[in-house]
Motif scaffolding. Sequence first.
Motif, PDB file in Angstrom:
ATOM      1  N   MET A  49     -33.388   1.024  -1.005  1.00 31.72           N
ATOM      2  CA  MET A  49     -34.437   0.045  -0.507  1.00 31.72           C
ATOM      3  C   MET A  49     -35.324  -0.457  -0.208  1.00 31.72           C
ATOM      4  N   GLU A  55     -36.260  -6.360   5.577  1.00 32.60           N
ATOM      5  CA  GLU A  55     -36.043  -5.995   6.700  1.00 32.60           C
ATOM      6  C   GLU A  55     -37.424  -6.027   8.591  1.00 32.60           C
ATOM      7  N   TYR A 261     -25.898  -5.564   2.286  1.00 32.74           N
ATOM      8  CA  TYR A 261     -27.315  -6.001   1.585  1.00 32.74           C
ATOM      9  C   TYR A 261     -26.120  -4.930  -0.437  1.00 32.74           C
ATOM     10  N   ALA A 274     -24.696  -2.148   4.414  1.00 34.76           N
ATOM     11  CA  ALA A 274     -24.075  -0.621   4.802  1.00 34.76           C
ATOM     12  C   ALA A 274     -23.649  -1.420   6.071  1.00 34.76           C
ATOM     13  N   ARG A 317     -28.140   7.753  10.217  1.00 31.17           N
ATOM     14  CA  ARG A 317     -29.290   7.477  10.096  1.00 31.17           C
ATOM     15  C   ARG A 317     -29.656   8.421  11.257  1.00 31.17           C
ATOM     16  N   ARG A 343     -33.599   3.674   9.962  1.00 28.54           N
ATOM     17  CA  ARG A 343     -33.056   2.006   8.415  1.00 28.54           C
ATOM     18  C   ARG A 343     -34.318   2.763   7.361  1.00 28.54           C
TER      19      ARG A 343
HETATM   20  N1  GLY Z   1     -32.619   0.279   5.467  1.00 26.26           N
HETATM   21  C1  GLY Z   1     -30.490  -0.085   5.549  1.00 26.26           C
HETATM   22  C2  GLY Z   1     -30.027   1.193   6.025  1.00 26.26           C
HETATM   23  O1  GLY Z   1     -30.469   2.191   6.738  1.00 26.26           O
HETATM   24  O2  GLY Z   1     -28.389   0.672   6.243  1.00 26.26           O
END
Ligand code: GLY
Length: 408
Positions: A49, A55, A261, A274, A317, A343
Amino acid sequence: MPSRTPDVLVVGGGIIGLVTAWRAAREGLATAVVDPAPGGGAARVAAGMLAAVTELHYGEEKLLALGVESARRYPDFAAELTELTGQDLGYRRCGTLAVALDADDRAQLRELHALQRRCGLESEWLSGRDCRRLEPMLAPGVRGGLRADGDHQIDPRRLASALVTACERTGVEFHRTWAARLDVAGDRAAGVTTADGTALGAGRVVLAGGGMSGRLAGVPDAVRPPVRPVKGQVLRLTVPPRYAPFLSRTVRAVVRGSHVYLVPRENGELVVGATSEELGWDTTVTAGGVYELLRDAHELVPGITELPLTETGAGLRPGSPDNAPLLGPSGLDGLLLATGHHRNGVLLTPVTGDAMAHLLVHGRLPEEALPFTPRRFGAAPPMTATTGTTDTTGTTGTTGTARTEQPA
Ligand code: GLY
Protein backbone atom coordinates in the motif's frame (compact mmCIF):
# COMPACT_ATOMS: atom_id res chain seq x y z
CA MET A 1 34.10 -4.29 -14.80
CA PRO A 2 33.50 -4.91 -11.08
CA SER A 3 35.38 -2.54 -8.84
CA ARG A 4 37.77 -4.11 -6.30
CA THR A 5 37.08 -1.31 -3.86
CA PRO A 6 33.70 0.25 -4.57
CA ASP A 7 32.84 3.78 -3.58
CA VAL A 8 29.76 2.42 -1.83
CA LEU A 9 28.99 -0.97 -0.29
CA VAL A 10 25.35 -1.50 0.65
CA VAL A 11 24.68 -4.09 3.34
CA GLY A 12 21.23 -5.51 2.62
CA GLY A 13 19.52 -6.27 -0.68
CA GLY A 14 15.92 -5.57 0.30
CA ILE A 15 14.09 -2.78 -1.51
CA ILE A 16 15.76 -0.02 0.55
CA GLY A 17 19.27 -1.35 -0.03
CA LEU A 18 18.56 -1.97 -3.70
CA VAL A 19 17.09 1.46 -4.38
CA THR A 20 20.06 3.06 -2.61
CA ALA A 21 22.48 1.02 -4.74
CA TRP A 22 20.64 1.72 -7.99
CA ARG A 23 20.41 5.46 -7.39
CA ALA A 24 24.07 5.64 -6.27
CA ALA A 25 25.25 3.73 -9.34
CA ARG A 26 23.09 5.93 -11.56
CA GLU A 27 25.07 8.88 -10.17
CA GLY A 28 28.28 7.23 -11.36
CA LEU A 29 29.44 5.77 -8.03
CA ALA A 30 31.00 2.30 -8.12
CA THR A 31 28.51 0.39 -5.98
CA ALA A 32 28.20 -3.11 -4.54
CA VAL A 33 25.53 -4.90 -2.51
CA VAL A 34 26.12 -7.73 -0.06
CA ASP A 35 23.14 -10.02 0.54
CA PRO A 36 22.69 -13.77 0.07
CA ALA A 37 19.37 -13.31 -1.76
CA PRO A 38 18.91 -9.81 -3.20
CA GLY A 39 15.26 -8.88 -3.66
CA GLY A 40 14.21 -10.76 -0.52
CA GLY A 41 13.41 -9.30 2.87
CA ALA A 42 10.19 -7.85 4.20
CA ALA A 43 9.02 -6.78 0.71
CA ARG A 44 8.38 -10.47 -0.07
CA VAL A 45 5.58 -10.37 2.47
CA ALA A 46 4.37 -6.74 2.31
CA ALA A 47 1.06 -5.78 0.69
CA GLY A 48 2.46 -2.70 -1.05
CA MET A 49 0.00 0.00 0.00
CA LEU A 50 1.19 3.51 -0.82
CA ALA A 51 -1.03 4.91 1.89
CA ALA A 52 0.35 8.20 3.19
CA VAL A 53 -3.17 9.55 3.76
CA THR A 54 -5.01 6.59 5.28
CA GLU A 55 -2.03 5.49 7.41
CA LEU A 56 -1.68 8.95 9.00
CA HIS A 57 -1.28 8.82 12.79
CA TYR A 58 -1.30 11.60 15.40
CA GLY A 59 2.20 12.91 16.08
CA GLU A 60 3.59 11.62 12.77
CA GLU A 61 3.20 14.80 10.71
CA LYS A 62 6.91 14.90 9.75
CA LEU A 63 6.70 11.33 8.54
CA LEU A 64 3.55 12.27 6.64
CA ALA A 65 5.47 14.95 4.72
CA LEU A 66 8.10 12.39 3.68
CA GLY A 67 5.41 9.89 2.68
CA VAL A 68 3.48 12.44 0.64
CA GLU A 69 6.69 13.50 -1.11
CA SER A 70 7.56 9.88 -1.90
CA ALA A 71 4.02 9.20 -3.19
CA ARG A 72 4.36 12.27 -5.43
CA ARG A 73 7.56 10.81 -6.91
CA TYR A 74 6.11 7.31 -7.44
CA PRO A 75 4.69 7.75 -10.98
CA ASP A 76 8.02 8.94 -12.43
CA PHE A 77 9.99 6.47 -10.32
CA ALA A 78 7.85 3.53 -11.47
CA ALA A 79 7.97 4.67 -15.10
CA GLU A 80 11.77 4.97 -15.01
CA LEU A 81 12.16 1.57 -13.39
CA THR A 82 9.83 -0.08 -15.89
CA GLU A 83 11.57 1.59 -18.83
CA LEU A 84 14.99 0.44 -17.61
CA THR A 85 13.98 -3.14 -16.78
CA GLY A 86 10.98 -3.85 -19.01
CA GLN A 87 9.17 -5.11 -15.89
CA ASP A 88 5.64 -4.22 -14.88
CA LEU A 89 5.53 -3.25 -11.19
CA GLY A 90 1.80 -3.68 -10.63
CA TYR A 91 1.60 0.04 -9.84
CA ARG A 92 -2.12 0.72 -9.53
CA ARG A 93 -3.66 4.13 -8.91
CA CYS A 94 -6.78 2.59 -7.48
CA GLY A 95 -7.34 4.64 -4.32
CA THR A 96 -8.23 3.43 -0.83
CA LEU A 97 -11.46 3.26 1.16
CA ALA A 98 -11.15 3.16 4.96
CA VAL A 99 -14.47 2.11 6.50
CA ALA A 100 -16.10 1.97 9.92
CA LEU A 101 -18.02 -1.07 11.15
CA ASP A 102 -19.53 0.40 14.33
CA ALA A 103 -20.17 3.71 16.05
CA ASP A 104 -16.74 3.78 17.77
CA ASP A 105 -14.91 3.11 14.49
CA ARG A 106 -17.00 5.82 12.88
CA ALA A 107 -16.03 8.36 15.55
CA GLN A 108 -12.36 7.38 15.13
CA LEU A 109 -12.52 7.73 11.35
CA ARG A 110 -14.18 11.13 11.73
CA GLU A 111 -11.21 12.18 13.89
CA LEU A 112 -8.81 10.89 11.25
CA HIS A 113 -10.70 12.82 8.60
CA ALA A 114 -10.39 16.04 10.64
CA LEU A 115 -6.66 15.42 11.08
CA GLN A 116 -6.24 14.76 7.36
CA ARG A 117 -7.97 18.03 6.55
CA ARG A 118 -5.80 19.95 9.02
CA CYS A 119 -2.79 18.46 7.25
CA GLY A 120 -4.12 19.59 3.87
CA LEU A 121 -4.76 16.04 2.61
CA GLU A 122 -7.48 15.06 0.19
CA SER A 123 -10.05 12.61 1.49
CA GLU A 124 -13.83 12.50 1.28
CA TRP A 125 -16.32 11.33 3.92
CA LEU A 126 -18.87 8.84 2.56
CA SER A 127 -22.04 7.38 4.07
CA GLY A 128 -22.25 3.60 4.50
CA ARG A 129 -24.54 3.44 1.48
CA ASP A 130 -22.05 5.36 -0.67
CA CYS A 131 -19.24 3.06 0.48
CA ARG A 132 -21.25 0.03 -0.64
CA ARG A 133 -22.15 1.70 -3.92
CA LEU A 134 -18.42 2.05 -4.55
CA GLU A 135 -17.56 -1.45 -3.29
CA PRO A 136 -20.62 -3.73 -3.41
CA MET A 137 -18.82 -6.61 -1.62
CA LEU A 138 -18.60 -4.58 1.62
CA ALA A 139 -20.62 -5.82 4.61
CA PRO A 140 -24.12 -4.36 4.87
CA GLY A 141 -23.26 -3.03 8.35
CA VAL A 142 -20.58 -0.56 7.16
CA ARG A 143 -21.38 2.76 8.86
CA GLY A 144 -19.38 5.18 6.76
CA GLY A 145 -15.92 5.63 5.34
CA LEU A 146 -13.12 7.79 4.06
CA ARG A 147 -12.27 7.76 0.39
CA ALA A 148 -8.64 8.64 -0.40
CA ASP A 149 -8.09 8.45 -4.13
CA GLY A 150 -4.43 9.42 -3.75
CA ASP A 151 -3.48 6.25 -1.80
CA HIS A 152 -2.30 3.78 -4.43
CA GLN A 153 -0.57 0.37 -4.43
CA ILE A 154 2.35 -1.45 -5.99
CA ASP A 155 3.35 -5.13 -5.98
CA PRO A 156 6.41 -5.21 -3.67
CA ARG A 157 7.69 -8.50 -5.10
CA ARG A 158 7.72 -7.05 -8.58
CA LEU A 159 9.27 -3.87 -7.24
CA ALA A 160 12.07 -5.86 -5.59
CA SER A 161 12.69 -7.94 -8.68
CA ALA A 162 12.81 -4.84 -10.91
CA LEU A 163 15.23 -3.16 -8.52
CA VAL A 164 17.59 -6.15 -8.75
CA THR A 165 17.49 -5.88 -12.55
CA ALA A 166 17.95 -2.09 -12.40
CA CYS A 167 21.02 -2.57 -10.21
CA GLU A 168 22.44 -5.17 -12.58
CA ARG A 169 21.87 -2.92 -15.59
CA THR A 170 23.50 0.02 -13.82
CA GLY A 171 26.63 -1.96 -13.01
CA VAL A 172 26.04 -2.72 -9.32
CA GLU A 173 28.15 -5.66 -8.18
CA PHE A 174 26.39 -8.31 -6.04
CA HIS A 175 28.07 -10.36 -3.34
CA ARG A 176 25.56 -13.14 -2.67
CA THR A 177 26.55 -13.91 0.88
CA TRP A 178 26.06 -12.63 4.42
CA ALA A 179 27.84 -9.62 5.83
CA ALA A 180 29.20 -11.07 9.07
CA ARG A 181 30.76 -7.94 10.52
CA LEU A 182 31.57 -4.31 9.84
CA ASP A 183 35.27 -3.61 9.51
CA VAL A 184 36.47 -0.41 11.16
CA ALA A 185 39.93 1.02 10.55
CA GLY A 186 41.15 4.11 12.38
CA ASP A 187 37.67 5.15 13.60
CA ARG A 188 36.23 4.82 10.12
CA ALA A 189 34.05 2.15 8.51
CA ALA A 190 36.25 0.45 5.94
CA GLY A 191 34.03 -2.35 4.59
CA VAL A 192 32.63 -5.66 5.78
CA THR A 193 33.84 -9.19 6.26
CA THR A 194 31.48 -11.74 4.77
CA ALA A 195 30.35 -15.04 6.27
CA ASP A 196 33.03 -16.91 4.31
CA GLY A 197 35.76 -14.61 5.68
CA THR A 198 36.22 -12.43 2.62
CA ALA A 199 37.06 -8.80 3.40
CA LEU A 200 35.17 -6.37 1.16
CA GLY A 201 36.63 -2.89 1.35
CA ALA A 202 34.61 0.20 0.43
CA GLY A 203 34.81 3.97 0.45
CA ARG A 204 31.56 4.10 2.41
CA VAL A 205 29.21 1.49 3.83
CA VAL A 206 25.44 1.91 3.84
CA LEU A 207 23.68 -0.25 6.41
CA ALA A 208 20.28 -1.11 4.94
CA GLY A 209 19.58 -4.42 6.59
CA GLY A 210 15.92 -3.89 7.54
CA GLY A 211 15.08 -5.43 10.90
CA MET A 212 18.59 -6.90 11.07
CA SER A 213 20.34 -3.52 10.88
CA GLY A 214 20.86 -3.42 14.63
CA ARG A 215 22.60 -6.80 14.67
CA LEU A 216 25.67 -6.43 12.48
CA ALA A 217 28.79 -7.27 14.48
CA GLY A 218 31.50 -4.64 14.57
CA VAL A 219 29.13 -1.67 14.60
CA PRO A 220 30.08 0.47 17.61
CA ASP A 221 27.33 0.38 20.24
CA ALA A 222 27.06 4.17 20.22
CA VAL A 223 25.97 4.20 16.58
CA ARG A 224 24.07 0.92 16.43
CA PRO A 225 20.65 1.78 14.95
CA PRO A 226 17.76 1.34 17.40
CA VAL A 227 15.81 -0.90 15.03
CA ARG A 228 13.69 -3.81 16.18
CA PRO A 229 11.67 -6.45 14.32
CA VAL A 230 7.88 -6.02 14.28
CA LYS A 231 6.18 -9.14 13.00
CA GLY A 232 3.40 -8.92 10.43
CA GLN A 233 1.41 -11.92 9.24
CA VAL A 234 -0.19 -11.60 5.82
CA LEU A 235 -2.49 -13.81 3.70
CA ARG A 236 -2.78 -14.07 -0.06
CA LEU A 237 -6.03 -15.17 -1.67
CA THR A 238 -6.99 -15.48 -5.32
CA VAL A 239 -10.06 -13.95 -6.92
CA PRO A 240 -11.28 -16.34 -9.64
CA PRO A 241 -12.23 -14.51 -12.86
CA ARG A 242 -15.94 -15.25 -12.29
CA TYR A 243 -15.88 -13.09 -9.12
CA ALA A 244 -13.95 -10.17 -10.66
CA PRO A 245 -13.90 -7.33 -9.92
CA PHE A 246 -14.19 -8.44 -6.31
CA LEU A 247 -12.84 -5.14 -4.98
CA SER A 248 -11.76 -2.24 -7.15
CA ARG A 249 -9.57 -0.46 -4.59
CA THR A 250 -7.79 -1.12 -1.29
CA VAL A 251 -10.31 -1.48 1.54
CA ARG A 252 -9.30 -1.19 5.18
CA ALA A 253 -10.72 -0.86 8.66
CA VAL A 254 -9.81 -1.03 12.31
CA VAL A 255 -11.64 -4.03 13.80
CA ARG A 256 -11.51 -4.39 17.62
CA GLY A 257 -8.40 -2.22 17.62
CA SER A 258 -6.53 -4.17 14.91
CA HIS A 259 -5.81 -2.88 11.44
CA VAL A 260 -7.00 -5.05 8.58
CA TYR A 261 -6.63 -4.25 4.91
CA LEU A 262 -7.50 -5.96 1.64
CA VAL A 263 -5.36 -5.03 -1.34
CA PRO A 264 -6.69 -6.27 -4.72
CA ARG A 265 -4.17 -6.66 -7.52
CA GLU A 266 -5.02 -6.53 -11.19
CA ASN A 267 -3.77 -10.13 -11.62
CA GLY A 268 -6.46 -11.45 -9.23
CA GLU A 269 -4.30 -11.67 -6.10
CA LEU A 270 -5.97 -10.31 -2.96
CA VAL A 271 -3.59 -9.55 -0.10
CA VAL A 272 -5.01 -9.48 3.43
CA GLY A 273 -2.87 -7.96 6.17
CA ALA A 274 -1.56 -7.53 8.70
CA THR A 275 -0.88 -8.43 12.29
CA SER A 276 1.53 -6.29 14.28
CA GLU A 277 3.39 -8.33 16.89
CA GLU A 278 6.38 -7.55 19.10
CA LEU A 279 7.82 -11.06 19.21
CA GLY A 280 11.47 -10.52 18.36
CA TRP A 281 12.75 -12.63 15.50
CA ASP A 282 9.82 -15.04 15.41
CA THR A 283 8.34 -15.45 11.92
CA THR A 284 6.01 -18.36 12.59
CA VAL A 285 2.70 -18.20 10.80
CA THR A 286 0.25 -18.99 13.58
CA ALA A 287 -3.28 -20.34 13.54
CA GLY A 288 -4.27 -17.38 15.72
CA GLY A 289 -2.79 -14.84 13.32
CA VAL A 290 -4.50 -16.40 10.31
CA TYR A 291 -7.76 -16.71 12.24
CA GLU A 292 -7.76 -13.06 13.32
CA LEU A 293 -7.00 -11.77 9.84
CA LEU A 294 -9.72 -13.93 8.27
CA ARG A 295 -12.21 -13.08 11.01
CA ASP A 296 -11.66 -9.32 10.65
CA ALA A 297 -11.51 -9.40 6.85
CA HIS A 298 -14.72 -11.45 6.82
CA GLU A 299 -16.48 -8.84 8.95
CA LEU A 300 -15.46 -6.25 6.39
CA VAL A 301 -16.05 -8.26 3.20
CA PRO A 302 -18.06 -11.43 3.98
CA GLY A 303 -17.53 -12.88 0.49
CA ILE A 304 -13.83 -13.54 1.07
CA THR A 305 -14.64 -16.95 2.57
CA GLU A 306 -15.44 -18.12 -0.99
CA LEU A 307 -11.93 -17.37 -2.24
CA PRO A 308 -9.01 -19.83 -2.39
CA LEU A 309 -6.37 -19.12 0.26
CA THR A 310 -3.13 -19.43 -1.68
CA GLU A 311 -0.38 -18.29 0.66
CA THR A 312 0.33 -17.34 4.24
CA GLY A 313 3.44 -15.51 5.34
CA ALA A 314 5.10 -13.50 8.07
CA GLY A 315 7.67 -10.74 7.73
CA LEU A 316 9.52 -8.41 10.05
CA ARG A 317 9.07 -4.67 9.74
CA PRO A 318 12.15 -2.71 10.77
CA GLY A 319 10.56 -0.74 13.61
CA SER A 320 12.19 2.40 14.99
CA PRO A 321 11.43 4.30 18.23
CA ASP A 322 9.34 6.94 16.40
CA ASN A 323 8.14 4.76 13.50
CA ALA A 324 10.18 6.85 11.07
CA PRO A 325 13.27 5.83 9.09
CA LEU A 326 16.90 6.52 9.98
CA LEU A 327 18.54 8.16 6.98
CA GLY A 328 22.04 9.56 6.88
CA PRO A 329 25.37 9.54 8.70
CA SER A 330 25.50 7.10 11.60
CA GLY A 331 28.01 8.98 13.73
CA LEU A 332 30.86 6.67 12.63
CA ASP A 333 32.78 8.08 9.67
CA GLY A 334 32.06 6.17 6.51
CA LEU A 335 28.97 4.40 7.87
CA LEU A 336 25.57 5.62 6.65
CA LEU A 337 22.15 4.29 7.62
CA ALA A 338 19.05 3.64 5.52
CA THR A 339 16.83 1.62 7.78
CA GLY A 340 13.94 1.70 10.29
CA HIS A 341 11.19 2.26 7.69
CA HIS A 342 8.74 0.29 9.84
CA ARG A 343 5.28 0.24 8.14
CA ASN A 344 6.36 2.47 5.24
CA GLY A 345 9.26 0.84 3.42
CA VAL A 346 7.44 0.41 0.12
CA LEU A 347 5.95 3.91 0.18
CA LEU A 348 9.30 5.51 1.10
CA THR A 349 11.41 3.64 -1.47
CA PRO A 350 11.67 6.47 -4.07
CA VAL A 351 12.42 9.25 -1.61
CA THR A 352 14.92 7.07 0.27
CA GLY A 353 16.83 6.22 -2.90
CA ASP A 354 17.00 9.88 -3.88
CA ALA A 355 18.02 11.04 -0.40
CA MET A 356 20.78 8.44 -0.03
CA ALA A 357 22.18 9.12 -3.51
CA HIS A 358 22.15 12.87 -2.78
CA LEU A 359 23.99 12.27 0.47
CA LEU A 360 26.55 10.00 -1.17
CA VAL A 361 27.23 12.46 -3.99
CA HIS A 362 26.94 15.83 -2.22
CA GLY A 363 27.80 14.92 1.37
CA ARG A 364 24.51 16.19 2.81
CA LEU A 365 20.90 15.09 2.97
CA PRO A 366 18.26 16.90 0.92
CA GLU A 367 15.84 19.11 2.84
CA GLU A 368 12.99 16.59 3.03
CA ALA A 369 15.20 13.96 4.68
CA LEU A 370 16.78 16.21 7.32
CA PRO A 371 14.27 15.36 10.09
CA PHE A 372 15.20 11.69 9.77
CA THR A 373 18.90 11.70 10.61
CA PRO A 374 19.92 9.03 13.12
CA ARG A 375 21.24 11.90 15.24
CA ARG A 376 17.74 12.40 16.66
CA PHE A 377 18.34 9.29 18.74
CA GLY A 378 21.50 10.82 20.17
CA ALA A 379 24.42 8.96 18.65
CA ALA A 380 27.18 9.82 21.09
CA PRO A 381 30.82 10.00 19.99
CA PRO A 382 33.53 9.05 20.75
CA MET A 383 32.93 5.60 19.36
CA THR A 384 34.90 2.42 19.46
CA ALA A 385 34.38 -0.63 17.33
CA THR A 386 32.97 -3.68 19.09
CA THR A 387 34.96 -6.84 18.68
CA GLY A 388 32.42 -9.58 19.35
CA THR A 389 30.50 -11.35 16.64
CA THR A 390 26.77 -11.24 16.24
CA ASP A 391 24.55 -13.93 14.82
CA THR A 392 22.99 -12.40 11.73
CA THR A 393 21.14 -15.51 10.65
CA GLY A 394 17.75 -14.65 12.17
CA THR A 395 14.91 -14.87 9.70
CA THR A 396 12.88 -11.87 8.63
CA GLY A 397 10.13 -13.55 6.75
CA THR A 398 8.54 -16.90 6.08
CA THR A 399 5.69 -17.95 3.91
CA GLY A 400 3.43 -20.95 3.68
CA THR A 401 5.78 -22.36 1.08
CA ALA A 402 8.51 -22.44 3.75
CA ARG A 403 10.52 -19.63 2.21
CA THR A 404 12.88 -17.75 4.52
CA GLU A 405 13.70 -14.10 3.87
CA GLN A 406 16.80 -12.45 5.29
CA PRO A 407 17.58 -8.91 4.33
CA ALA A 408 21.15 -8.32 5.36
N1 GLY B 1 1.95 -0.62 5.95
C1 GLY B 1 1.23 -1.78 6.26
C2 GLY B 1 1.80 -2.59 7.33
O1 GLY B 1 2.90 -2.37 7.79
O2 GLY B 1 1.13 -3.51 7.76
